[in-house]
Enzyme design. Structure first.
Site, mmCIF file in Angstrom:
data_model
loop_
_atom_site.group_PDB
_atom_site.id
_atom_site.type_symbol
_atom_site.label_atom_id
_atom_site.label_comp_id
_atom_site.label_asym_id
_atom_site.label_seq_id
_atom_site.Cartn_x
_atom_site.Cartn_y
_atom_site.Cartn_z
ATOM 1 N N HIS A 1 -2.652 -6.443 -5.317
ATOM 2 C CA HIS A 1 -2.599 -7.193 -6.277
ATOM 3 C C HIS A 1 -1.970 -8.298 -6.400
ATOM 4 O O HIS A 1 -0.887 -8.601 -5.520
ATOM 5 C CB HIS A 1 -2.163 -6.158 -7.490
ATOM 6 C CG HIS A 1 -0.878 -5.589 -7.072
ATOM 7 N ND1 HIS A 1 0.314 -6.436 -7.524
ATOM 8 C CD2 HIS A 1 -0.417 -4.366 -6.809
ATOM 9 C CE1 HIS A 1 1.331 -5.462 -7.338
ATOM 10 N NE2 HIS A 1 1.008 -4.672 -6.737
ATOM 11 N N GLU B 1 -0.472 3.035 -6.693
ATOM 12 C CA GLU B 1 0.439 3.113 -6.079
ATOM 13 C C GLU B 1 1.351 4.382 -5.687
ATOM 14 O O GLU B 1 0.835 5.197 -6.435
ATOM 15 C CB GLU B 1 1.482 1.852 -6.264
ATOM 16 C CG GLU B 1 2.952 1.700 -5.501
ATOM 17 C CD GLU B 1 2.596 1.045 -3.811
ATOM 18 O OE1 GLU B 1 2.004 2.105 -3.383
ATOM 19 O OE2 GLU B 1 2.975 0.070 -3.842
#
Length: 203
Positions: free
Chosen positions: A11, A87
């Site tokens: 990202h 994550e």
């Protein structure tokens, strides 16, 4: 049935990236710089992918979904969200800077910094745990395609671990690869001789 290639995208930047705070699974959106990064990455990948079959799967955390949406909009494809692409959970470290973590957990931080497969933030995950769930999501999506490109948008730690998992690299040599930079990507191919990392930290 497999995709011809898999592109793993980290990202774009968030305010927590900019201030060196551990994000983990805290849902922090892209900042203005990150939105610009996501758009530039979308433009670069669009030139490679336009006119081909593309499937886009993303972490459900907003910073990844926003990055994925920039590419999906250009290619006119839908985004699929998969929480397995989140994550690494960093437990009590989330929201703290490195200096704060070093002050509170010096030994744990040093083990993590050295690349050891330790549980992060007391209540978080091990790198191997996050890697295996992320790799499982990638494999499941990749095997459902009979050609084309799978794009997975996720996070730096989860993706680095997934790459090691897919390559079957023993002993988790975490520091053998530098971290994926914001809005950069890696490319893998599933060949007759197994997975091959063909590009890394591309922008």
């Amino acid at each position: 049935m497999t995709a011809n290639r898999v592109i793993l995208v980290r990202h774009g930047r968030t305010t927590w990236n900019a201030t060196a705070r551990f994000q983990g699974q805290t849902d922090v959106p892209l900042d203005d710089v990150g939105l610009g990064q996501a758009q530039r990455t979308a433009e670069a990948l669009y030139d490679q992918l336009v006119g081909t079959e593309v499937r886009i799967v993303s972490s459900d955390l907003s910073r990844a979904a926003q990055t994925a949406r920039a590419l999906a909009t250009k290619l006119h494809v839908e985004i699929e969200l998969d929480p397995r692409l989140r994550e690494i959970s960093a437990g009590e470290w989330e929201g703290r800077t490195r200096d704060e973590i070093i002050m509170a957990w010096p030994e744990d931080f040093e083990s993590w910094r050295m690349g050891r497969d330790v549980r992060i933030g007391t209540t978080g995950e091990k790198r191997s745990e996050a890697a295996d769930r992320c790799a499982a999501a990638i494999l499941e999506a990749e095997k459902a395609m009979d050609h084309g490109t799978l794009v997975c948008v996720s996070h730096g730690g989860a993706l680095r671990g997934a790459i090691f998992s897919l390559l079957g690299t023993p002993d988790w040599p975490w520091n053998a690869l530098e971290g994926l930079r914001n809005a950069h990507w890696a490319e893998l191919q599933n060949t007759e001789r197994g997975w091959r990392l063909s590009r890394y930290n591309v922008s």
